[in-house]
Enzyme design. Sequence first.
Site, mmCIF file in Angstrom:
data_model
loop_
_atom_site.group_PDB
_atom_site.id
_atom_site.type_symbol
_atom_site.label_atom_id
_atom_site.label_comp_id
_atom_site.label_asym_id
_atom_site.label_seq_id
_atom_site.Cartn_x
_atom_site.Cartn_y
_atom_site.Cartn_z
ATOM 1 N N LYS A 22 -10.565 -0.126 -22.848
ATOM 2 C CA LYS A 22 -10.285 -1.227 -21.912
ATOM 3 C C LYS A 22 -9.121 -2.081 -22.383
ATOM 4 O O LYS A 22 -8.182 -2.342 -21.636
ATOM 5 C CB LYS A 22 -11.533 -2.108 -21.768
ATOM 6 C CG LYS A 22 -11.260 -3.467 -21.166
ATOM 7 C CD LYS A 22 -12.466 -4.380 -21.295
ATOM 8 C CE LYS A 22 -12.160 -5.807 -20.965
ATOM 9 N NZ LYS A 22 -11.756 -6.639 -22.098
ATOM 10 N N ASN A 23 -9.168 -2.534 -23.636
ATOM 11 C CA ASN A 23 -8.166 -3.514 -24.061
ATOM 12 C C ASN A 23 -6.793 -2.892 -24.294
ATOM 13 O O ASN A 23 -5.807 -3.606 -24.390
ATOM 14 C CB ASN A 23 -8.657 -4.314 -25.269
ATOM 15 C CG ASN A 23 -9.728 -5.319 -24.845
ATOM 16 O OD1 ASN A 23 -9.859 -5.622 -23.643
ATOM 17 N ND2 ASN A 23 -10.499 -5.823 -25.785
ATOM 18 N N CYS A 117 -13.615 -13.826 -19.623
ATOM 19 C CA CYS A 117 -14.894 -14.312 -20.138
ATOM 20 C C CYS A 117 -14.726 -15.674 -20.800
ATOM 21 O O CYS A 117 -13.722 -15.937 -21.456
ATOM 22 C CB CYS A 117 -15.455 -13.327 -21.163
ATOM 23 S SG CYS A 117 -15.992 -11.777 -20.430
ATOM 24 N N ARG A 122 -9.312 -20.696 -25.039
ATOM 25 C CA ARG A 122 -8.500 -19.480 -25.155
ATOM 26 C C ARG A 122 -7.043 -19.852 -24.888
ATOM 27 O O ARG A 122 -6.469 -19.513 -23.842
ATOM 28 C CB ARG A 122 -9.010 -18.400 -24.188
ATOM 29 C CG ARG A 122 -10.442 -17.981 -24.503
ATOM 30 C CD ARG A 122 -10.919 -16.791 -23.684
ATOM 31 N NE ARG A 122 -10.355 -15.545 -24.144
ATOM 32 C CZ ARG A 122 -10.746 -14.346 -23.704
ATOM 33 N NH1 ARG A 122 -11.707 -14.253 -22.803
ATOM 34 N NH2 ARG A 122 -10.188 -13.245 -24.165
ATOM 35 N N ASP A 306 -15.748 -8.296 -30.745
ATOM 36 C CA ASP A 306 -16.260 -7.673 -29.515
ATOM 37 C C ASP A 306 -17.486 -6.789 -29.772
ATOM 38 O O ASP A 306 -18.060 -6.241 -28.830
ATOM 39 C CB ASP A 306 -15.149 -6.860 -28.825
ATOM 40 C CG ASP A 306 -14.032 -7.760 -28.325
ATOM 41 O OD1 ASP A 306 -14.245 -8.976 -28.241
ATOM 42 O OD2 ASP A 306 -12.935 -7.239 -28.022
ATOM 43 N N ARG A 398 -16.938 -5.075 -15.814
ATOM 44 C CA ARG A 398 -15.530 -5.352 -16.133
ATOM 45 C C ARG A 398 -15.015 -4.404 -17.218
ATOM 46 O O ARG A 398 -13.829 -4.124 -17.269
ATOM 47 C CB ARG A 398 -15.383 -6.788 -16.660
ATOM 48 C CG ARG A 398 -15.600 -7.850 -15.618
ATOM 49 C CD ARG A 398 -15.324 -9.206 -16.185
ATOM 50 N NE ARG A 398 -14.061 -9.125 -16.931
ATOM 51 C CZ ARG A 398 -13.635 -10.039 -17.770
ATOM 52 N NH1 ARG A 398 -14.349 -11.110 -17.985
ATOM 53 N NH2 ARG A 398 -12.497 -9.886 -18.402
#
Length: 433
Positions: A22-23, A117, A122, A306, A398
């Site tokens: 994903k990232n 999220c 952030r 994560d 997601r």
Amino acid sequence: MDRYLIKGGKPLYGEVEISGAKNAAVAIIPAALLVDGVCRLENVPRISDVSLLLNILEQMGATIRRVNRSTIDIDCSQARQTGVPSELMRKIRASYYLIGAALGRFGHAEVSMPGGCDLGARPIDQHIKGFNALGAKVEVEAGMVYAKAPDGLTGNAVYLDVVSVGATMNIMMAAVLAKGKTTIENAAREPHIVDLANFLNSMGADVRGAGTNVIRVYGTGQLTGGAYSIIPDQIEAGTYMAAVAAVGGEVLVKNVIPKHLECITSKLQEMGVTVKDLGEAVLVKRDGPLHRTNIKTMPYPGFPTDMQPQIGIALCLAQGTSIITESIWDNRYRYLDELKKMGVTVQVDGKTAVIEGVTGLTGAPVSCCDLRAGAALVIAGLAAQGETIVEQIHYIERGYEDLVEKMQGLGADIDYLLAPVEPDHTSNLRAIS
Ligand code: EPU
């Protein structure tokens, strides 16, 4: 408002295929904006964050073609920097990569402040510091980021004050088409940083040193198209490994790069889990008791934040007291409040969580508060006796492709609990009028 229904207590057995990361995908897809031609991306995960980004690129004029289940062609040669609806960009953290990519491609960018999220503050100050160093003027006003480099971007040295995945990748994107050389010092080293650099290089860029803390980008005039396969998802793989640790059983986790998993593997081994490196797969087995351990989250190659919630569930079921120190995000312990409903004993004080292992969990209705917290609650439900209902599963979708189907493939009793369909009174009215 779909939910998952889990009937826990069954160990996991079988094989699971890990999807693309994903990232990495959420950086590489915006980076396609820098390419004047068709990018063929393989091993793209089918997750909602990817769909959102593809939708954003389409609204900017890109042509997207799905070739097969995990391969897409993206052609941004006709793309322009137009107003993508803010509400779309605010749904996803990774929309911040559109700033670096659009600055690099068009010399200006207008992007909503990123969403994603809620893990605490952030900030994007390090991204902005990098864009400024390359000659861009950046203003943040009313929830929008406006970046402009009317004379183009020029390479420069950037020293990051904090090790930031997002800032490292965003500055890399802005720098590939800039004039001259950019040096990013104190760069993040995550596998997805290397993946983005490899993608950009395969399109004609000259990025060196990704995977170390000094990255050098030599600006090139143009990036042309090509094909690139995204790396397997380190965190998805780690999630299934943590699930075997918490629930018990034996699972072959396929399509992985075991080197990327070492930080997770070594902790699981300390806890009494067997993990065997089989080249492109790892075999994970747990049939004895889990031992306590301590975890401190760190930038790669440290233990990933994560994975903190997922391993946290295994620690809840370990013998003795374990201590977690979360050093990346301020707000990543909310899943522990949900877990208290399932019988977990835990005390949180700032960055530290002290977990007293228990012999078993009891199913309960719980609600996801972010992506990884959601994955952790699913693992808790699979380990618990009785029924667990997991709400707010859109967070999970997601970032996890087919979580339910993959867990079912391992023998887990998990399924969707679909919301009842509301009767459509309007169609009746239309028929009458
Ligand atoms: N930070 C700053 N200033 C900045 C940028 C970051 O102070 O300009 C701080 C953050 O507040 C945080 C630390 O630096 O304390 C690290 O943040 P980083 O920039 O590395 O995080 P990110 O790029 O926003 C990505 C992942 C996260 C993952 C972190 C850390 C994406 C889209 N997100 O976020 O993934 O937790 O790196 O590895 O790649 C997830 O997948 O569940 C997730 C949250």
